[in-house]
Design an enzyme around this catalytic site. Structure first.
Site, PDB file in Angstrom:
ATOM      1  N   LYS A   5     -13.437  -1.501   8.643  1.00 21.60           N
ATOM      2  CA  LYS A   5     -12.510  -1.280   9.763  1.00 21.60           C
ATOM      3  C   LYS A   5     -12.931  -2.078  10.988  1.00 21.60           C
ATOM      4  CE  LYS A   5      -9.570   1.378   7.657  1.00 21.60           C
ATOM      5  NZ  LYS A   5      -8.376   0.707   7.088  1.00 21.60           N
TER       6      LYS A   5
ATOM      7  N   GLY B  41       0.821  -1.213   0.000  1.00 23.07           N
ATOM      8  CA  GLY B  41       0.000   0.000   0.000  1.00 23.07           C
ATOM      9  C   GLY B  41       0.848   1.253   0.000  1.00 23.07           C
TER      10      GLY B  41
ATOM     11  N   TYR C 101     -17.846   9.019   6.774  1.00 22.10           N
ATOM     12  CA  TYR C 101     -16.943   7.900   6.442  1.00 22.10           C
ATOM     13  C   TYR C 101     -17.830   6.713   6.076  1.00 22.10           C
ATOM     14  CZ  TYR C 101     -12.708   4.988   7.032  1.00 22.10           C
ATOM     15  OH  TYR C 101     -11.621   4.156   6.848  1.00 22.10           O
TER      16      TYR C 101
ATOM     17  N   SER D  94      -3.898  11.870   3.390  1.00 23.74           N
ATOM     18  CA  SER D  94      -3.219  11.053   2.386  1.00 23.74           C
ATOM     19  C   SER D  94      -4.051  11.112   1.107  1.00 23.74           C
ATOM     20  CB  SER D  94      -3.151   9.606   2.866  1.00 23.74           C
ATOM     21  OG  SER D  94      -4.485   9.131   2.968  1.00 23.74           O
TER      22      SER D  94
ATOM     23  N   LEU E   4      -3.504  -0.973   9.387  1.00 20.17           N
ATOM     24  CA  LEU E   4      -3.959   0.376   9.769  1.00 20.17           C
ATOM     25  C   LEU E   4      -5.472   0.386   9.842  1.00 20.17           C
ATOM     26  CD1 LEU E   4      -2.021   2.838  10.095  1.00 20.17           C
ATOM     27  CD2 LEU E   4      -1.032   1.095   8.661  1.00 20.17           C
TER      28      LEU E   4
ATOM     29  N   TYR F  31      -9.113   2.615  11.552  1.00 20.76           N
ATOM     30  CA  TYR F  31      -9.593   3.964  11.882  1.00 20.76           C
ATOM     31  C   TYR F  31     -10.770   3.837  12.846  1.00 20.76           C
ATOM     32  CZ  TYR F  31     -11.365   8.693  11.289  1.00 20.76           C
ATOM     33  OH  TYR F  31     -11.810   9.957  11.527  1.00 20.76           O
TER      34      TYR F  31
ATOM     35  N   ALA G  36      -4.646  -6.409  -3.980  1.00 22.79           N
ATOM     36  CA  ALA G  36      -5.085  -7.200  -2.827  1.00 22.79           C
ATOM     37  C   ALA G  36      -6.550  -7.606  -2.911  1.00 22.79           C
ATOM     38  CB  ALA G  36      -4.817  -6.423  -1.544  1.00 22.79           C
TER      39      ALA G  36
ATOM     40  N   SER H  13      -1.192  -1.699   4.524  1.00 21.37           N
ATOM     41  CA  SER H  13      -1.529  -0.272   4.631  1.00 21.37           C
ATOM     42  C   SER H  13      -2.346   0.129   3.411  1.00 21.37           C
ATOM     43  CB  SER H  13      -0.244   0.557   4.725  1.00 21.37           C
ATOM     44  OG  SER H  13      -0.569   1.932   4.876  1.00 21.37           O
TER      45      SER H  13
HETATM   46  N1  LIG Z   1      -5.395   8.808   6.222  1.00 22.20           N
HETATM   47  C1  LIG Z   1      -6.182   8.626   7.276  1.00 22.20           C
HETATM   48  O1  LIG Z   1      -6.828   9.558   7.770  1.00 22.20           O
HETATM   49  C2  LIG Z   1      -6.262   7.249   7.884  1.00 22.20           C
HETATM   50  C3  LIG Z   1      -6.663   7.133   9.230  1.00 22.20           C
HETATM   51  C4  LIG Z   1      -6.711   5.861   9.800  1.00 22.20           C
HETATM   52  C5  LIG Z   1      -6.376   4.744   9.031  1.00 22.20           C
HETATM   53  N2  LIG Z   1      -5.993   4.901   7.727  1.00 22.20           N
HETATM   54  C6  LIG Z   1      -5.639   3.704   6.963  1.00 22.20           C
HETATM   55  O2  LIG Z   1      -4.280   3.750   6.596  1.00 22.20           O
HETATM   56  C7  LIG Z   1      -4.086   2.849   5.496  1.00 22.20           C
HETATM   57  C8  LIG Z   1      -3.256   3.551   4.436  1.00 22.20           C
HETATM   58  O3  LIG Z   1      -3.995   4.614   3.864  1.00 22.20           O
HETATM   59  P1  LIG Z   1      -3.464   6.099   3.717  1.00 22.20           P
HETATM   60  O4  LIG Z   1      -4.507   6.975   4.324  1.00 22.20           O
HETATM   61  O5  LIG Z   1      -2.076   6.197   4.197  1.00 22.20           O
HETATM   62  O6  LIG Z   1      -3.583   6.353   2.142  1.00 22.20           O
HETATM   63  P2  LIG Z   1      -2.672   5.934   0.895  1.00 22.20           P
HETATM   64  O7  LIG Z   1      -3.378   6.472  -0.284  1.00 22.20           O
HETATM   65  O8  LIG Z   1      -1.250   6.316   1.110  1.00 22.20           O
HETATM   66  O9  LIG Z   1      -2.711   4.333   0.948  1.00 22.20           O
HETATM   67  C9  LIG Z   1      -3.730   3.527   0.441  1.00 22.20           C
HETATM   68  C10 LIG Z   1      -3.078   2.610  -0.564  1.00 22.20           C
HETATM   69  O10 LIG Z   1      -3.956   1.533  -0.885  1.00 22.20           O
HETATM   70  C11 LIG Z   1      -3.675   1.209  -2.216  1.00 22.20           C
HETATM   71  N3  LIG Z   1      -4.740   0.336  -2.745  1.00 22.20           N
HETATM   72  C12 LIG Z   1      -6.032   0.631  -3.007  1.00 22.20           C
HETATM   73  N4  LIG Z   1      -6.660  -0.451  -3.494  1.00 22.20           N
HETATM   74  C13 LIG Z   1      -5.741  -1.468  -3.522  1.00 22.20           C
HETATM   75  C14 LIG Z   1      -5.774  -2.826  -3.942  1.00 22.20           C
HETATM   76  N5  LIG Z   1      -6.886  -3.389  -4.425  1.00 22.20           N
HETATM   77  N6  LIG Z   1      -4.634  -3.569  -3.850  1.00 22.20           N
HETATM   78  C15 LIG Z   1      -3.496  -3.003  -3.381  1.00 22.20           C
HETATM   79  N7  LIG Z   1      -3.401  -1.722  -2.963  1.00 22.20           N
HETATM   80  C16 LIG Z   1      -4.525  -0.968  -3.047  1.00 22.20           C
HETATM   81  C17 LIG Z   1      -3.569   2.559  -2.914  1.00 22.20           C
HETATM   82  O11 LIG Z   1      -2.935   2.485  -4.163  1.00 22.20           O
HETATM   83  C18 LIG Z   1      -2.732   3.318  -1.886  1.00 22.20           C
HETATM   84  O12 LIG Z   1      -1.350   3.146  -2.151  1.00 22.20           O
HETATM   85  C19 LIG Z   1      -5.486   2.458   5.032  1.00 22.20           C
HETATM   86  O13 LIG Z   1      -5.827   1.202   5.587  1.00 22.20           O
HETATM   87  C20 LIG Z   1      -6.347   3.534   5.636  1.00 22.20           C
HETATM   88  O14 LIG Z   1      -7.699   3.154   5.808  1.00 22.20           O
HETATM   89  C21 LIG Z   1      -5.926   6.138   7.146  1.00 22.20           C
END
Ligand SMILES: NC(=O)c1ccc[n+]([C@@H]2O[C@H](COP(=O)([O-])OP(=O)(O)OC[C@H]3O[C@@H](n4cnc5c(N)ncnc54)[C@H](O)[C@@H]3O)[C@@H](O)[C@H]2O)c1
Length: 301
Positions: free
Chosen positions: A198, A15, A190, A230, A178, A180, A80, A128
């Protein structure tokens, strides 16, 4: 001195497609601790990511404390949503972004690790990634297909990864994901079944910790991170307001930095956390502890 020392360990961070998300921050923290890091990138984002790297557009954020740049030992195409190559529909396999990447299923990537590095190539696997095509829709208006995609890509993918990567992890291996807070409390906006995904991810963290702990001897934890703008989170459409609200109403009012999440991830994946598994760890400036918005009742102090 007590140190997070991951020297000699190999990590797979699934990710990462730019330098703005938690995956990148975790990769960087793992590298700071001495680990060798491989990345997993969604095929539709792969070329852009490789271009950014090649053209030096991320050099500043790749800079480690040593002065060297974070480099990925290998970058694997990973979708994934698919456990095996057979599950990838023909029209996707032959499409522009997929036709040259080969088997980008979870199993395919696990097999590539073995052919690239030997039978037990990994110590750390980080999940991630998330995708909810209808994230902007309230749960009440979410279609069955949108809901199932959110849960499939964002939650089932962890089960798929643990079952396929667990057997190829070295002793003391650790998985991380990760999550939320929307999985346990209502976060208006959301939607699309992402809150359900989640909730599933957090429950599965406990069950997988037990099952995979017994079967493969690995640990599995998840970090509940505070909001961060992000690329994925920007798709929600209200991320700036979410960040602002949380900063105003948290015990700690300094903004969350992705490195806060990266550092905790490095700790959780290290031998120092050898007794921690099946846990959700909050890295959210303490917001989860609050029961009421500060401004509703008092002047923030
Ligand atoms: N940003 C926030 O506010 C926040 C808060 C809590 C949790 N999270 C979680 O953190 C994790 C990372 O997200 P982020 O916010 O850093 O954003 P991000 O955009 O950096 O990461 C998400 C990634 O998932 C990839 N992705 C999407 N579909 C996919 C698939 N089918 N196969 C493989 N990869 C795939 C995207 O290309 C991207 O690189 C996620 O699980 C997100 O839910 C984010």
């Amino acid at each position: 001195m007590l140190q997070i020392d991951l020297t000699g360990r190999r990590a797979f961070v699934a990710g990462v497609a730019d330098d703005a998300g938690f995956g990148f921050a975790i990769a960087k923290a793992l590298a700071e601790a001495g680990a060798t890091v491989c990345a997993g990138t969604w095929p539709p984002a792969l070329n852009i990511f490789l271009n950014l790297l090649e053209r030096g557009k991320m050099d500043e954020s790749r800079r480690l404390r040593s002065g060297q740049l974070l480099s990925f030992e290998k970058i694997y195409a990973l979708d994934a949503a698919y456990d095996t190559y057979e599950q990838i529909p023909e029209e996707i396999r032959v499409s522009k972004r997929y036709k040259d990447v080969g088997d980008c299923s979870v199993e395919g990537v696990a097999q590539r690790f073995v052919s690239d590095f030997g039978e037990r190539p990994l110590d750390i696997v980080v999940h991630s990634l998330a995708n909810g095509p209808e994230v902007k829709k309230p749960l009440l208006e979410t279609s069955r297909a949108g809901y199932l995609t959110a849960v499939s890509v964002s939650a089932y993918s962890l089960i798929s990864m643990v079952s396929r990567f667990g057997p190829i992890m070295r002793e003391g291996g650790a998985f991380m994901s990760l999550t939320y807070m929307a999985g346990e409390r209502v976060i208006p906006g959301y939607g699309g079944g992402m809150s359900s995904a989640k909730a599933a991810l957090e429950g599965d963290t406990r069950t997988l910790a037990f099952e995979a702990g017994r079967r493969f001897g690995v640990r599995i934890n998840t970090i509940s991170a505070g909001p961060w703008a992000s690329r994925a989170a920007s798709a929600i459409g209200i991320i700036e307001r979410m960040m602002d609200y949380v900063a105003k109403n948290s015990p700690l009012t300094s903004p969350l930095d992705p490195s806060d999440v990266g550092n905790v991830a490095a700790f959780l994946c290290s031998p120092l956390a050898g007794g921690i598994t099946g846990t959700t760890v909050y890295v959210d400036k303490g917001y989860h502890a609050m029961g009421m918005g500060v401004e509703a009742v008092a002047e923030p102090r």
